[in-house]
Each structure stands twice: as structure tokens, then as C-alpha cells.
Design a protein around this motif. Structure first.
Motif, PDB file in Angstrom:
ATOM      1  N   GLU A  22       0.846  -1.199   0.000  1.00 13.50           N
ATOM      2  CA  GLU A  22       0.000   0.000   0.000  1.00 13.50           C
ATOM      3  C   GLU A  22       0.882   1.249   0.000  1.00 13.50           C
ATOM      4  OE1 GLU A  22      -3.962   1.751   2.156  1.00 13.50           O
ATOM      5  OE2 GLU A  22      -2.579   0.577   3.400  1.00 13.50           O
ATOM      6  N   SER A  72      -4.363  -0.890  -2.348  1.00 18.31           N
ATOM      7  CA  SER A  72      -5.086   0.081  -1.524  1.00 18.31           C
ATOM      8  C   SER A  72      -5.994  -0.704  -0.582  1.00 18.31           C
ATOM      9  CB  SER A  72      -5.905   1.046  -2.383  1.00 18.31           C
ATOM     10  OG  SER A  72      -6.867   0.332  -3.149  1.00 18.31           O
ATOM     11  N   THR A  73      -6.142  -0.230   0.626  1.00 19.50           N
ATOM     12  CA  THR A  73      -6.992  -0.932   1.592  1.00 19.50           C
ATOM     13  C   THR A  73      -8.261  -0.125   1.851  1.00 19.50           C
ATOM     14  OG1 THR A  73      -5.831   0.111   3.458  1.00 19.50           O
ATOM     15  CG2 THR A  73      -5.030  -2.039   2.716  1.00 19.50           C
ATOM     16  N   ALA A 118      -7.833  -5.587   1.094  1.00 20.31           N
ATOM     17  CA  ALA A 118      -6.839  -4.926   0.250  1.00 20.31           C
ATOM     18  C   ALA A 118      -7.141  -5.233  -1.210  1.00 20.31           C
ATOM     19  CB  ALA A 118      -5.437  -5.401   0.614  1.00 20.31           C
ATOM     20  N   SER A 171      -4.382  -1.626  -6.773  1.00 21.85           N
ATOM     21  CA  SER A 171      -4.558  -0.269  -7.273  1.00 21.85           C
ATOM     22  C   SER A 171      -4.512  -0.270  -8.804  1.00 21.85           C
ATOM     23  CB  SER A 171      -3.457   0.644  -6.726  1.00 21.85           C
ATOM     24  OG  SER A 171      -3.511   0.716  -5.314  1.00 21.85           O
TER      25      SER A 171
END
Length: 221
Positions: A56, A62-63, A69, A72
Motif C-alpha cells: 500500500e 489500496s486498503t 486490500a 490499485s
């Protein structure tokens, strides 16, 4: 899959996830299946969480709160942007080297360049490339710059470049130019060599990932 002793468990997970992205098994917006990683790698959830935090931070995942998660955005523009930054960052260190090259670093770079010229296989060539780059960055990049450069390395795993057969043909000239610029005390030429090499790396990676079908949604009917 058996554990790889001598390799940090977190790094095993990072490599696993990156390889999934690089082969198109994971695509933009896909959710990371932690149960699958536990099963495939035989690891606990602790190193998986550590890997997610790193990825991340590196802009690869991205979480989302209570959702997990996700991958991206990963497309041609992302690859190009990554390499643009990578070239600029390495160029900063190389320009500093050209401004004040020590006899020791010049000798080290010359020795490594000879190895690059005589390398008989891709692995030997790539390993010498990493030695060359690390020599400059360790000497002329500060802690923040080094940390930022390291963060970018996970984006293009070593396996990708170790399997690229034209590495010497495509990249030797750039290392020749960078070394010549450092000897000539020409910071702008040294910087330019790094930027141009990174641009070439981006084009090669985009072409290969396109060939593999990673770019473009193969799951569409």
C-alpha cells in the motif's frame, strides 16, 4: 508451496502478490485473497499483513476499511509513471556522483562496467547492473532518497528482468554513457542517461505485459 528459508516471509508475500499482478492473475480492483496466500505459501497472516502495508505504501495496493486490500490501478500509464520517477530519482544520485566522483567510486564503476561488457548471460548482466546502481545510490543518495528508490524496486521484480533476453543489447550503451558522463564530471549527462534508460525499461515492460495479455481485460466476453 514450501517455505523459502533465508527469505523474509513478508518478502515472500510481496513477491507472490507482485507476480500475480505481473501475470494478470490479479488485475486493477481485484481483492487480495489472504486465505489463498496462507494456503499457497504456508505462512501465517502476520507477514501477509506486513506485505499489504508495504505494498500500500508503494502504491500497488489500496486498503478499504473492513473490506480488505485491493489492487490499485495497474495499466500502461502506471508503468510509465513508475519508470519516469525511477529515472528521475536515480538521476539525482548519478548527477551528484558526476559532480564529485571519488577515485574509489570511479574505479568501482569501471570494474563493474567491464563485467557488464563481458557478461555472457542475462543473469550475470543484470546482477552487475544492480551492483552498479547500488554503488552510486549507497554513496550519493541520502536516507530518504534511498528509501524512495527501494520502494520502487518491488514494482518490477527481479524475475522480470532476469528473464529478459535482450538486456545487454538494450542497456549496455546506457551504462557506457552514464560512466562516461561521471568521468567527464557532467551531471546533466549522467542524469539524462538514467532517465533515458528508465524510459526504455518502461517501453519494454509495457510491450511484454501487453503481449502477456496483462493489459486489457481478458475476462470480458
Amino acid at each position: 508451496m514450501p517455505k523459502k528459508y533465508g527469505v523474509k516471509e513478508k518478502d515472500q508475500v510481496v513477491t507472490y502478490i507482485i507476480n500475480q499482478v505481473m501475470t494478470g492473475k490479479l488485475r486493477t480492483g481485484d481483492r487480495i485473497d489472504r486465505n489463498e496466500i496462507v494456503r499457497d505459501l504456508g505462512l501465517s497472516r502476520v507477514p501477509i499483513q506486513e506485505a499489504v502495508v508495504q505494498l500500500e505504501h508503494d502504491g500497488i495496493l489500496s486498503t478499504r476499511y473492513h473490506r480488505g486490500a485491493f489492487v490499485s490501478r495497474f495499466d500502461e500509464a502506471t508503468v510509465a509513471e513508475h519508470h519516469e520517477l525511477y529515472g528521475i530519482l536515480n538521476g539525482i544520485a548519478s548527477a551528484r556522483c558526476a559532480e564529485n566522483p571519488t577515485p574509489r567510486i570511479l574505479a568501482h564503476l569501471d570494474d563493474t562496467l567491464r563485467i557488464l561488457r563481458t557478461a555472457k548471460d542475462t543473469r550475470s548482466f543484470q546482477e552487475a547492473c544492480w551492483v552498479y546502481r547500488d554503488a552510486i545510490n549507497e554513496e550519493y543518495a541520502g536516507p530518504r532518497l534511498q528509501a524512495t528508490i527501494r520502494a520502487g524496486k518491488s514494482f518490477a521484480p527481479s524475475e522480470f528482468w532476469l528473464s529478459y533476453p535482450k538486456a545487454k543489447v538494450d542497456f549496455l550503451e546506457g551504462y557506457e554513457a552514464e560512466t562516461a558522463a561521471i568521468h567527464a564530471r557532467d551531471p546533466e549527462a549522467a542524469r539524462r542517461a538514467c532517465v533515458e534508460r528508465a524510459d526504455l525499461m518502461a517501453k519494454i515492460m509495457i510491450a511484454e505485459l501487453t503481449r502477456r495479455g496483462v493489459f486489457g481485460d481478458l475476462r470480458s466476453p
